[in-house]
Design a protein around this motif. Structure first.
Motif, PDB file in Angstrom:
ATOM      1  N   UNK A 187      -5.730  -0.464   0.569  1.00  9.98           N
ATOM      2  CA  UNK A 187      -6.000  -1.695  -0.325  1.00  9.98           C
ATOM      3  C   UNK A 187      -4.612  -2.202  -1.297  1.00  9.98           C
ATOM      4  N   UNK A 188      -3.815  -1.010  -1.503  1.00  9.29           N
ATOM      5  CA  UNK A 188      -2.932  -1.073  -2.132  1.00  9.29           C
ATOM      6  C   UNK A 188      -1.690  -1.833  -1.585  1.00  9.29           C
ATOM      7  N   UNK A 189      -1.457  -1.460   0.052  1.00  4.14           N
ATOM      8  CA  UNK A 189      -0.474  -1.937   0.707  1.00  4.14           C
ATOM      9  C   UNK A 189      -0.883  -3.495   0.884  1.00  4.14           C
ATOM     10  N   UNK A 190      -2.180  -3.671   1.018  1.00  5.02           N
ATOM     11  CA  UNK A 190      -2.555  -5.063   1.193  1.00  5.02           C
ATOM     12  C   UNK A 190      -2.123  -6.039   0.050  1.00  5.02           C
ATOM     13  N   UNK A 191      -2.527  -5.372  -0.981  1.00  2.00           N
ATOM     14  CA  UNK A 191      -2.328  -6.292  -2.595  1.00  2.00           C
ATOM     15  C   UNK A 191      -0.643  -6.313  -2.400  1.00  2.00           C
ATOM     16  N   UNK A 192      -0.069  -5.448  -2.038  1.00  2.00           N
ATOM     17  CA  UNK A 192       1.490  -5.456  -2.018  1.00  2.00           C
ATOM     18  C   UNK A 192       1.859  -6.581  -1.244  1.00  2.00           C
ATOM     19  N   UNK A 193       1.469  -6.861   0.079  1.00  2.00           N
ATOM     20  CA  UNK A 193       1.962  -7.750   1.084  1.00  2.00           C
ATOM     21  C   UNK A 193       1.492  -9.048   0.002  1.00  2.00           C
ATOM     22  N   UNK A 194       0.257  -9.109  -0.199  1.00  2.00           N
ATOM     23  CA  UNK A 194      -0.093 -10.508  -1.144  1.00  2.00           C
ATOM     24  C   UNK A 194       0.827 -10.827  -2.067  1.00  2.00           C
ATOM     25  N   UNK A 195       1.489  -9.897  -2.764  1.00  2.00           N
ATOM     26  CA  UNK A 195       2.062 -10.088  -4.063  1.00  2.00           C
ATOM     27  C   UNK A 195       3.555 -10.537  -3.391  1.00  2.00           C
ATOM     28  N   UNK A 196       4.055 -10.056  -2.618  1.00  2.00           N
ATOM     29  CA  UNK A 196       5.299 -10.463  -2.061  1.00  2.00           C
ATOM     30  C   UNK A 196       5.251 -11.498  -1.441  1.00  2.00           C
TER      31      UNK A 196
END
Length: 442
Positions: A187-196
């Motif tokens: 989930x953290x990796x997913x949110x990281x991509x969304x944030x980027x």
């Protein structure tokens, strides 16, 4: 005419701001263009009104000339104003043709204003759209960042919990902790991509907004340059039309210019000074006057001296010096009773001291007759059994040795120095001097 060598300051260099979501620069430019539009409208209305005046021939133009008088003006400027009124009335019969030219200028301003509005609105709408897109992208980026940071904290927490569970003997708990840690990490990796992605979109929105803003700045600057140039040309032509009109009627405006050449600010100021001056001498300073150095002789004492041969006021009272006792006010209080008149004013305007009051007492009956006043209540003589008096008028003590009197108070008379000053004692035991004319016997 303004110099063409003036280096222009570009709008696109000076209307930005460090705050990411601030559009103050754009708002400032829009305000400037609205103000320019208002000025254009004012000139448009001015020309329309002037054309209407011209069309009504000399009557309306004469009315315009007589409407303003500069009534408060003087000197050479006043003469210039009067010359303006005279020449305006004289050119009234030549204004019909001039009215048509003014109407032509009025129509030109209307067309120019409409064209400017179209060009301004096009650039303004484009920038507003890019601003809206930039603002929305920024808000999305902020939400994505918060979500990303929260997911990072959740992932770290799950991983820490998994490491702690490895020491446990229960395999099931270890596997559950591992699954939670893996899920939180994904989930953290997913949110990281969304944030980027949101940061990338926001940067694209920023670049697009800056590009549109820069274009808008250049357009607005050109619109302002055109507006100022156009209005300057209109005002120039308006001045020429008036000059031509003046030439047509025997060079009347030349007389106006000749009169203006005589307009002298210094001469007008000098005229004002000469006609309205109030004086050159300044007020003298107020000097200190020692009360006790003045002559103690009252006015009526002087009269008495001339009529009866007396030329000296009696000396000081043994118990009280002139400095110890202050003066009684010039005007006694107004009598509040109908059956007892107010105490008369003292001889010479005030009772200067107890000494002066004592010297005045020998003339009291004569003085009251001279001023048309009624003599005060008879004064009890020393040794009299009547020792209580009632206060008839308020009196504020002028020093530490005097009593402050209030109407209706009763005073026990301790001593009667003379016909003017008595010593008494209030009910609260306070003892001091008071004027005998302010009381009546009980």
């Amino acid at each position: 005419m303004a110099s063409s060598a003036t280096r222009p300051l570009m709008f696109s260099d000076y209307f930005w701001g460090t705050e990411f979501t601030s559009f103050t620069g754009f708002d400032t430019l829009c305000t400037r263009l609205k103000q320019g539009k208002h000025t254009t409208q004012e000139l448009e209305e001015f020309l329309k009104s002037r054309a209407k005046i011209e069309e009504t021939y000399g009557r309306e133009l004469t009315k315009l000339a007589r409407q303003y008088h500069a009534k408060d003006e003087i000197g050479t400027l006043k003469a210039s104003w009067e010359e303006l009124k005279t020449e305006t009335e004289l050119v009234a019969n030549a204004h019909l043709a001039t009215a048509k030219k003014f109407l032509a200028e009025y129509e030109a301003i209307r067309e120019f204003k409409d064209r400017q509005r179209t060009d301004r609105k096009k650039s303004e709408d484009t920038v507003k759209k890019s601003q809206s897109y930039k603002k929305g992208s920024y808000e999305k980026e902020v939400r994505s960042k918060k979500t990303y940071e929260k997911s990072c904290k959740d992932s770290d927490h799950a991983e820490d919990l998994h490491l702690k569970m490895k020491s446990s003997q229960k395999q099931k708990q270890i596997e559950d902790a591992q699954k939670k840690a893996d899920s939180a990490k994904q989930n953290c990796q997913k949110c990281d991509l969304q944030y980027q992605d949101s940061v990338k979109v926001l940067d694209e929105a920023r670049i697009m907004w800056e590009r549109e803003m820069e274009i808008c700045c250049n357009v607005f600057q050109e619109l302002e340059r055109e507006r100022i140039t156009f209005l300057r040309g209109t005002l120039w032509r308006y001045s020429n039309l008036n000059s031509q009109l003046a030439v047509e009627i025997d060079n009347l405006y030349e007389k106006m210019r000749m009169q203006l050449e005589k307009c002298d600010p210094e001469l007008d100021n000098n005229t004002f000074v000469e006609s309205r001056k109030t004086g050159q001498e300044r007020p003298a300073p107020i000097v200190y006057e020692n009360y006790y150095e003045k002559s103690a002789a009252p006015v009526f004492a002087d009269k008495k001296a001339s009529s009866m041969g007396s030329n000296k006021v009696s000396g000081p009272i043994s118990s009280f010096s002139a400095r110890e006792l202050p003066e009684i006010p010039v005007t006694p209080p107004t009598d509040r009773r109908t059956d007892n008149p107010a105490p008369p004013a003292s001889v010479g305007g005030v009772y200067s001291t107890v000494d002066d009051a004592k010297s005045d007492s020998i003339l009291s009956q004569t003085e009251y007759a001279l001023v048309g006043a009624t003599a005060p209540t008879p004064i009890p003589k020393p040794g009299s059994r009547t020792r209580l008096v009632r206060v008839e008028y308020d009196y504020v003590a002028q020093g530490g040795q005097e009593l402050t009197l209030r109407e209706g108070d009763e005073i026990e008379v301790v001593d009667m120095e003379d016909d003017t000053w008595w010593r008494g004692r209030l009910k609260d035991g306070t003892e001091g001097m008071f004027p005998g004319t302010f009381v009546s016997l009980l």
